[in-house]
Every structure is written in structure tokens, then in C-alpha cells.
Design a protein around this motif. Structure first.
Motif, short mmCIF file in Angstrom:
data_model
loop_
_atom_site.label_atom_id
_atom_site.label_comp_id
_atom_site.label_asym_id
_atom_site.label_seq_id
_atom_site.Cartn_x
_atom_site.Cartn_y
_atom_site.Cartn_z
N LEU A 99 0.84 -1.19 0.00
CA LEU A 99 0.00 0.00 0.00
C LEU A 99 0.88 1.24 0.00
CD1 LEU A 99 -2.72 1.60 0.57
CD2 LEU A 99 -2.18 1.30 2.98
N ASN A 100 0.55 2.16 -0.87
CA ASN A 100 1.22 3.46 -0.88
C ASN A 100 0.15 4.53 -1.02
OD1 ASN A 100 4.22 3.20 -0.89
ND2 ASN A 100 3.68 1.74 -2.50
N LEU A 101 0.17 5.46 -0.13
CA LEU A 101 -0.87 6.50 -0.17
C LEU A 101 -0.24 7.86 0.12
CD1 LEU A 101 -4.43 6.33 1.19
CD2 LEU A 101 -3.00 8.21 1.94
N LEU A 102 -0.61 8.82 -0.70
CA LEU A 102 -0.17 10.19 -0.46
C LEU A 102 -1.38 11.09 -0.65
CD1 LEU A 102 2.04 12.39 -0.09
CD2 LEU A 102 2.32 12.37 -2.56
N ALA A 103 -1.78 11.71 0.43
CA ALA A 103 -2.94 12.60 0.36
C ALA A 103 -2.53 13.97 0.87
CB ALA A 103 -4.08 12.06 1.20
N THR A 104 -2.98 15.00 0.18
CA THR A 104 -2.68 16.35 0.64
C THR A 104 -3.97 17.16 0.76
OG1 THR A 104 -2.38 17.18 -1.59
CG2 THR A 104 -0.41 16.41 -0.47
N LEU A 105 -3.97 18.02 1.74
CA LEU A 105 -5.10 18.92 1.94
C LEU A 105 -4.49 20.31 2.06
CD1 LEU A 105 -8.07 19.55 2.82
CD2 LEU A 105 -7.40 18.97 5.12
N SER B 106 -7.40 23.05 -2.13
CA SER B 106 -7.21 21.92 -3.06
C SER B 106 -6.77 20.68 -2.29
CB SER B 106 -6.19 22.28 -4.14
OG SER B 106 -4.92 22.40 -3.55
N GLU B 107 -7.21 19.55 -2.80
CA GLU B 107 -6.86 18.28 -2.20
C GLU B 107 -6.41 17.32 -3.30
OE1 GLU B 107 -9.93 19.60 -1.80
OE2 GLU B 107 -9.85 20.31 0.26
N SER B 108 -5.56 16.42 -2.94
CA SER B 108 -5.18 15.41 -3.92
C SER B 108 -5.00 14.08 -3.21
CB SER B 108 -3.87 15.81 -4.63
OG SER B 108 -2.81 15.72 -3.72
N LEU B 109 -5.28 13.04 -3.94
CA LEU B 109 -5.13 11.68 -3.39
C LEU B 109 -4.49 10.81 -4.44
CD1 LEU B 109 -5.83 9.47 -1.22
CD2 LEU B 109 -7.89 9.08 -2.54
N VAL C 82 -7.91 14.63 -7.92
CA VAL C 82 -7.53 15.98 -7.52
C VAL C 82 -8.79 16.83 -7.40
CG1 VAL C 82 -6.26 18.06 -8.20
CG2 VAL C 82 -5.29 15.82 -8.68
N ILE C 83 -8.86 17.56 -6.32
CA ILE C 83 -9.98 18.48 -6.12
C ILE C 83 -9.39 19.88 -5.96
CG2 ILE C 83 -12.03 19.00 -4.73
CD1 ILE C 83 -11.74 16.13 -3.59
N ARG C 84 -9.85 20.78 -6.79
CA ARG C 84 -9.37 22.16 -6.66
C ARG C 84 -10.59 23.07 -6.59
NH1 ARG C 84 -5.19 25.38 -6.74
NH2 ARG C 84 -5.26 27.31 -7.92
N GLY C 85 -10.74 23.72 -5.48
CA GLY C 85 -11.98 24.49 -5.28
C GLY C 85 -13.15 23.52 -5.32
N SER D 17 -15.35 13.42 -12.54
CA SER D 17 -15.38 14.81 -13.01
C SER D 17 -16.52 15.54 -12.31
CB SER D 17 -15.56 14.85 -14.53
OG SER D 17 -16.77 14.21 -14.87
N GLY D 18 -16.78 16.76 -12.73
CA GLY D 18 -17.86 17.54 -12.11
C GLY D 18 -17.36 18.32 -10.91
N THR D 19 -18.23 18.49 -9.95
CA THR D 19 -17.87 19.24 -8.74
C THR D 19 -18.13 18.37 -7.51
OG1 THR D 19 -20.08 20.15 -8.53
CG2 THR D 19 -18.51 21.45 -9.79
N ILE D 20 -17.66 18.85 -6.37
CA ILE D 20 -17.85 18.07 -5.14
C ILE D 20 -19.33 17.86 -4.87
CG2 ILE D 20 -17.53 18.05 -2.64
CD1 ILE D 20 -14.98 19.47 -2.93
#
Lengths: 142, 602
Positions: free
Chosen positions: B391-397, B405-408, B444-447, B494-497
Motif C-alpha cells: 500500500l502506498n498513499l499520499l494525500a494532501t489537503l 485543493s486536495e489530492s489523493l 484531484v480536487i481544486r476548489g 469529473s464535475g464538482t464536489i
């Protein structure tokens, strides 16, 4: 008078803890203090909106900005929550009312002793209470 | 002299403070964590114990369990031990800075002994999200299609059959027509005309014509004959017209019967076509996988939103701040010479295990109340390996800028898939009984914007259906599932949150399509035979009845008209002969009207 400060200002503030310690360490009438704290808490509940406005005014007053900033950067002071509008407003009002309440209280207590206690001391019930162990303990502690 | 009473009075508050801190501080912190946590999560947060050390400025929280709000008997996350060490200096300014922490024994999805639902949560029913609705719709549509397509009762229901409806409509019309034919054929007085003609012929035969009287009689008879001829002509015309009309109507009725037959064949084709269209492999896999993956993604997005809200990076920040509560006041911020936020966790060492039992280690860094002041994003890094599993996981908030922005990025190989519940097909739940998978996600979530892909590759798969049905469809699907051992699933995000969109592609579509082709053709052939039989039984009976009605009534009417025509022809011949005789014998020597051509057809 110190209990008036406790009654008027939010209970979780650091200055209240200091006031409580003062009351315990200094020879003041504890029971009168308790009654005063309860009474002023009720008054404070009604006056919170006004305290908020006073605090907001003082904290946003430009000439005082430097002073507040200095206080904010002073160790331990932030624990007093002085930068809270309600805390500062209520403390300011409580301190401003300190002298009038003091003068008024001295006058009221004198009158109370002259008129109420002088009459009540003649009552049988009052005399019985005065020689009871509870009253003696109260006298000793206060 | 020592005043013991006074001394005791002085020591009492100090003792009370010490006792309060010693006996109640830990309990108070524990209660505060539980209350604040429950309010934030929306489900119970339990803490087994809290131990604080005033001199070491440390706190140890043990047995922290956060309930999954959607599954009250399951913990979203469970932490064995959480150790924090506070920095002394920032405490003087009421700042809680933790340089190093340890979060050990992290487990997710563990079961609870008691429900972790909050009472008010059960009373307050939250509106289902658009995503949940989409997932349900997706699953429902696929299953409903199949159910509808394979429900022979619906397929051959009289209201769905055009041929049956046509037969019913024609039944009334043809019955009316048959009655009309009957009444019109019966309305013709062929017999009366025939009798009149025969009477006339007999009368002329028996009459003697002599002298002037004979001529007068002959003239009268000729007039009578002419009238009779006219009546016969009219009757013959009517018979011919009726015959012609009847022939046209009978032809039209037979055409209607042919149309019913054509519609019957069309109904069979349509029913079979519906089955083919309803059995869409794409719909099947969407219904099977959509709800499972969509609900996982929904949870992830929900936590992203919660994270933003808790750290002040959500949409709420953009709105005007609410007025300060009258009983709490408002904290007015002032410039601070240290770069300390109110709360900051610098770095925490993590360790735990996945639900599949894979142990991992990692770090969580820069969690704080003021991300912009910290200037660094919150980063979660996890890594673990055990045999084939990794398992390798890198998440940023990142809430350091105006646009959060968030990324996983994660990759989990050797993920045990046994026990994973999928959707249901034909009201039969499908789950994975065995197999391993590899999940790769890059989201990736941006805004508010959302983008990325999630890929799952399954191998050595073993699918199973709970309470499998014995109908042909379930049997066919079961046979495919039995052969299905590999699968690639890709979800495009895709789309928004708030309004996410997902595109689901899977190799299962192709496998189902290929593997089921033979079975489906066979099934469809069988179904066609069944449908034909059922439709024929239903529509055929009606057609037969109508055909018999037409044949019987049309035949009788036509026969009667033919007979009438023949009879009228015979009578006409006799009258003609009689009138010829009359002209020749009865009026000899007298000038009689020329009768030649009297019966010439015009």
C-alpha cells in the motif's frame, strides 16, 4: 465588590480565578460575596448585549490598537481572553461600576445594620440562630 | 501563634485546584473530545481514557473510536493510542503546538459492540445526496430493465399486444358487419317477386284472348307484365349491388384478419426485441458496480468537505461571518509576533493496519487551525508491504491559499476482495467470494472542481449470488459469473464536489457480452417460442372466432344473394316467354305495341 466582577464577567476567564483567590485569601465576607455574585450574574445575563457593544468598541478603537497588540503578545495575558468582546466589555463595565457600587454598598450595609439587624436581633428566631453551631462556624470562617 | 483556621482556609482553594486537576481534568478532556468529536462527525466518538501530565506537558489518549455515521455498528476509524507532547513556550500565549505525536494502532471498519448512532441523528433524516440518488437510480434502472424485459406476463399482457387490441376492435366491427349482411340479405323479397311472376305467367296461360275484349285484356296484361318487369329489374339490380358490396366488405374483413395476423407476428418480434434491448451488459455492470464505488467516493468527498469546514477552508468561509453570539462574544485578532496558530500538530508518526490486515506506517504533518499561517499543506503519507500486498498513499489537503485543493494518490496491490458486496441483479445480491485486486487512484480536487481516475484490476475473482433465482436470466448470469475471473474497472471522476459525475468502464461488459452471446441467443429462441405460443393462444383464438364469424355470415348472405339472383333470372325468363307468347297468340289481328327489345338489357 470583587464578586460583582465575577458575577458580571464570563466565568471561565483567568481574571475571575485571580479574583476568587483574592477573596479566599483576604478577610472579606464570603457569604455576602456569594450572594453578590449570584445577583450580578442575573444582571449580567440581561446586560450581555450592552457588554458586547462596549467590548467591540474598545477592541476596535484605533488609538488602543497598539496597547491591545502589546497585551496580546504578552505571555499569560491571552489566557484572560481580554480580546473577547464580551469579556472586555463586562470587565470594563464592572470596573467602572466598582466605586459607585462600593459607595452604594457601604451606605446600604450601614442602613441594613441600623434598621434591619437592629430590629431582627430582637426576634427569638434570630437569637436561636445566632447561638447555633452553623452560625458560629459561619462567623468563624467569614 | 499559628491561626490554624486561617491557614486551612488559605490552603483549601489550592488543594481544591490540585484535586480538581488531578481527578477531573482527564475526565473533562475525555468528555470534551467525545462531545466535540460527536458533533463534528455526526455519530458517537468514544474515548477509553485520557492521561495528562502537567509537568511533562503531555497527553495520552487511548481507545479512540469514531463511529461511521452511515453504519452505527461500525467504526470509521479506531486509534489504539494517541500521544501528544505540547511545547511549553506557546502555552503562555494560549497556543497548543505539538511538534511530535504518535498515532498508533489505527484500524478502519472495525465492528462496535453497541450502536454509535446519536439520538438526534435518527430523528433528523438527512436528505440523500445527489450521488446516492444517482447510484440508486443506476442500480434500480438496470434491475428494472431486466425484470421488465424478462417478465413474460408483462410482455404478453393483453394491453401490451397490438394484435390482441386490433382483434378486440375488429370483433365488434365484424360482428356488426355480419349482422348487417344478414339483415340486408333477409330484407330482399326475392320469393315475393318470384311468386308474383309465377302467378302472372299462370294467369296469362289460362287466359283466352278473343275479339276486342281479348285485345283489351292482352293490353292490360302487357302493362302488368311491364310493371312486373320493372320490379324484377330493380330487384336484380339491388341483388347485384348488395352482392358487390358484400364481396367488398368480406374482402375488407379478411384483410383485417390478415392485419391481426401481421400484428401478432410483430408483437412477437417486439417482445423478443424488448428482451434483447433490456439485457444491456453496460446497464448490468453499472447496476452491479455503480452503487458500491459511488458510495465509497461519496464518503471520501464527504470527508473532504468536512475537513475543509473544520479548518475553515470550505464554502462557509466565503459567506459573510455570522453575528457573534451574544452570550459568547467575539474574539478580535491582533498581530502576533510568533507564527503560531491556535492549534498545530507538526508531525505525527502513524501506524496501523488495513481491514485486510496489512500493517502500514506513515506520517501526518501540519494539521492546524490556521493553514495559511502554517504555510504548508496537510500531508498524509502511508506505506506498508506484506508479501504480495503493498500500500502506498499520499494525500494532501492544501488550505493555505484562497482556493482549497486536495489530492489523493494511492496504489494498493494485492487487495483482498473477498467479502466485498456489489450491487444486485434481478433482486439477487452479488458479492465477491474470493480474489485479489489492485486499486490505483489519482483524484484531484481544486476548489469545487473534481477530476481524476480510479482503476481497479481484479484477478482470481470468484463472484457469488445470494439466493440465486432459478429463472433463465439468473441462470445465464450465474454461468457468466462462474467463468469470470478477471476484471478491469475504471471510473472517470469529473464535475464538482456537490455534483460529481462518474464514467464507469469495465471489462466485465465485454466479458458478459461475449460469454452470454450464445446463452442469450439460445434463451431468446426459447423465449420466442414461448412468446409465440402465448400470443397465439391469446390472439389466435380471437382471430379464429372472427374468421368463423365472417365466413359463416358472408357465405350465407352471398349464397342467398346468388340464389335470389338465379331465381329472379328464372322468373324473368318465364315472363319473357309468356309475354312473347301473349304478343304472338293473344293479339293476332290487332295492332299491339312492339314488345321487341322489352327485356333488352340497358
Amino acid at each position: 465588590m470583587r464578586w460583582a466582577i465575577i458575577g458580571l464577567t464570563p466565568k471561565g476567564s483567568l481574571h475571575n480565578a485571580i479574583v476568587v483567590l483574592f477573596i479566599f485569601f483576604l478577610p472579606v465576607n464570603k457569604s455576602a460575596s456569594l450572594v453578590a455574585a449570584a445577583l450580578f450574574s442575573l444582571i449580567a445575563y440581561l446586560m450581555d448585549p450592552m457588554f458586547n457593544r462596549v467590548g467591540e468598541f474598545l477592541l476596535t478603537l484605533s488609538p488602543l490598537h497598539g496597547f491591545w497588540t502589546a497585551l496580546y503578545n504578552t505571555p499569560v495575558v491571552p489566557w484572560t481572553r481580554f480580546n473577547n468582546t464580551l469579556v472586555l466589555g463586562s470587565l470594563t463595565v464592572a470596573l467602572a461600576l466598582f466605586v459607585p457600587i462600593f459607595v452604594g454598598s457601604v451606605w446600604a450595609v450601614t442602613k441594613y445594620r441600623e434598621r434591619v439587624v437592629a430590629i431582627a436581633s430582637k426576634w427569638k428566631l434570630f437569637q436561636i440562630m445566632k447561638v447555633s453551631k452553623i452560625y458560629l462556624l459561619y462567623e468563624k470562617l467569614s | 501563634m499559628i491561626r490554624w483556621g486561617r491557614l486551612a482556609f488559605l490552603l483549601t482553594p489550592l488543594l481544591l485546584i490540585w484535586a480538581g486537576a488531578h481527578f477531573f481534568l482527564d475526565r473533562g478532556i475525555r468528555r470534551a473530545i467525545e462531545t466535540a468529536g460527536s458533533a463534528a462527525v455526526g455519530a458517537r466518538v468514544d474515548v477509553a481514557g485520557v492521561r495528562t501530565s502537567f509537568w511533562r506537558l503531555s497527553a495520552t489518549i487511548s481507545g479512540l473510536a469514531v463511529t461511521d455515521p452511515d453504519q452505527p455498528m461500525t467504526n470509521l476509524v479506531e486509534i489504539g493510542t494517541l500521544r501528544l507532547k505540547l511545547q511549553l513556550k506557546p502555552l503562555f500565549w494560549k497556543k497548543f503546538i505539538v511538534d511530535r505525536a504518535e498515532i498508533l494502532g489505527i484500524r478502519t471498519g472495525t465492528s462496535r459492540k453497541s450502536s454509535g448512532a446519536l439520538p438526534q441523528r435518527t430523528a433528523k433524516k438527512e436528505k440523500p445526496s445527489a450521488l446516492t440518488e444517482t447510484a440508486k437510480e443506476l442500480s434500480g434502472a438496470a434491475v428494472a430493465n431486466l425484470k421488465d424485459a424478462y417478465d413474460p406476463q408483462k410482455l404478453v399482457a393483453p394491453e401490451n399486444l397490438a394484435s390482441y387490441q386490433k382483434a378486440l376492435a375488429e370483433r365488434d366491427q365484424l360482428t356488426q358487419l355480419a349482422d348487417k349482411w344478414k339483415s340486408r340479405s333477409q330484407g330482399l323479397d326475392v320469393k315475393g317477386l318470384s311468386t308474383r311472376g309465377q302467378t302472372f305467367v299462370d294467369k296469362v296461360k289460362n287466359e283466352k284472348f278473343s275479339g276486342v275484349e281479348g285485345v283489351a285484356k292482352a293490353q292490360l296484361l302487357l302493362k302488368e307484365g311491364q310493371a312486373l318487369k320493372s320490379d324484377l329489374s330493380t330487384a336484380q339490380k339491388e341483388v347485384k349491388s348488395l352482392g358487390s358490396e358484400l364481396t367488398t366488405e368480406v374482402a375488407s374483413a379478411k384483410a383485417a384478419l390478415k392485419e391481426i395476423d401481421r400484428l401478432r407476428r410483430q408483437d412477437i418480434d417486439k417482445a423478443v426485441g424488448q428482451v434483447k434491448a433490456g439485457f444491456s451488459t453496460e446497464g448490468l455492470t453499472k447496476g452491479l458496480l455503480g452503487p458500491v464505488w459511488f458510495s465509497k467516493l461519496e464518503k471520501l468527498l464527504g470527508w473532504v468537505e468536512k475537513g475543509r469546514t473544520l479548518t475553515g477552508g470550505g464554502d462557509d468561509k466565503k459567506e459573510a461571518p455570522p453575528p457573534p453570539p451574544v452570550r459568547e462574544g467575539r474574539d478580535v485578532p491582533f498581530p502576533f509576533h510568533h507564527r503560531w496558530p491556535a492549534v498545530h500538530l507538526g508531525r505525527a508518526a502513524l501506524s496501523g493496519e488495513t481491514p485486510g490486515g496489512l500493517a502500514y506506517q506513515g506520517t501526518l504533518s501540519d494539521v492546524g487551525s490556521d493553514p495559511a499561517l502554517i504555510g504548508k499543506p496537510t500531508v498524509l503519507e502511508l506505506a506498508g508491504r506484506s508479501g504480495e500486498r503493498a500500500l502506498n498513499l499520499l494525500a494532501t489537503l492544501d488550505l493555505t491559499t484562497k482556493i482549497p485543493s486536495e489530492s489523493l494518490k494511492t496504489e494498493y496491490t494485492g487487495l483482498p476482495l473477498a467479502g466485498m458486496k456489489l450491487g444486485s441483479i434481478n433482486n439477487s445480491a452479488v458479492s465477491i467470494a474470493g480474489g485479489r485486486g489492485t486499486v490505483k487512484a489519482n483524484v484531484v480536487i481544486r476548489g469545487p472542481d473534481l477530476g481524476g481516475t480510479i482503476d481497479l484490476e481484479g484477478s482470481a475473482l470468484k463472484l457469488e449470488q445470494s439466493s440465486p433465482k432459478t429463472d433463465r436470466l439468473s441462470a445465464a448470469i450465474r454461468s457468466v459469473f462462474e467463468k469470470l475471473t478477471q476484471a478491469q474497472i475504471s471510473i472517470g471522476v469529473s464535475g464538482t464536489i456537490k455534483a460529481p459525475q462518474f464514467a464507469l468502464n469495465s471489462s466485465i461488459d465485454n466479458q458478459l457480452r461475449g460469454a452470454m452471446k450464445g446463452a442469450m441467443d439460445q434463451e431468446i429462441a426459447k423465449l420466442r417460442a414461448d412468446l409465440e405460443k402465448q400470443i397465439n393462444d391469446m390472439v389466435g383464438k380471437e382471430t379464429e372466432k372472427l374468421s368463423a364469424l365472417v365466413d359463416k355470415n358472408a357465405g350465407a348472405a352471398l349464397e342467398k344473394l346468388n340464389l335470389g339472383d338465379k331465381e329472379l333470372g328464372d322468373v324473368e325468363g318465364k315472363i319473357k316467354k309468356t309475354l312473347d307468347d301473349l304478343a304472338e297468340n293473344g293479339t293476332k289481328g290487332l295492332k299491339i305495341p312492339n314488345l321487341k327489345g322489352l327485356f333488352r338489357k340497358k
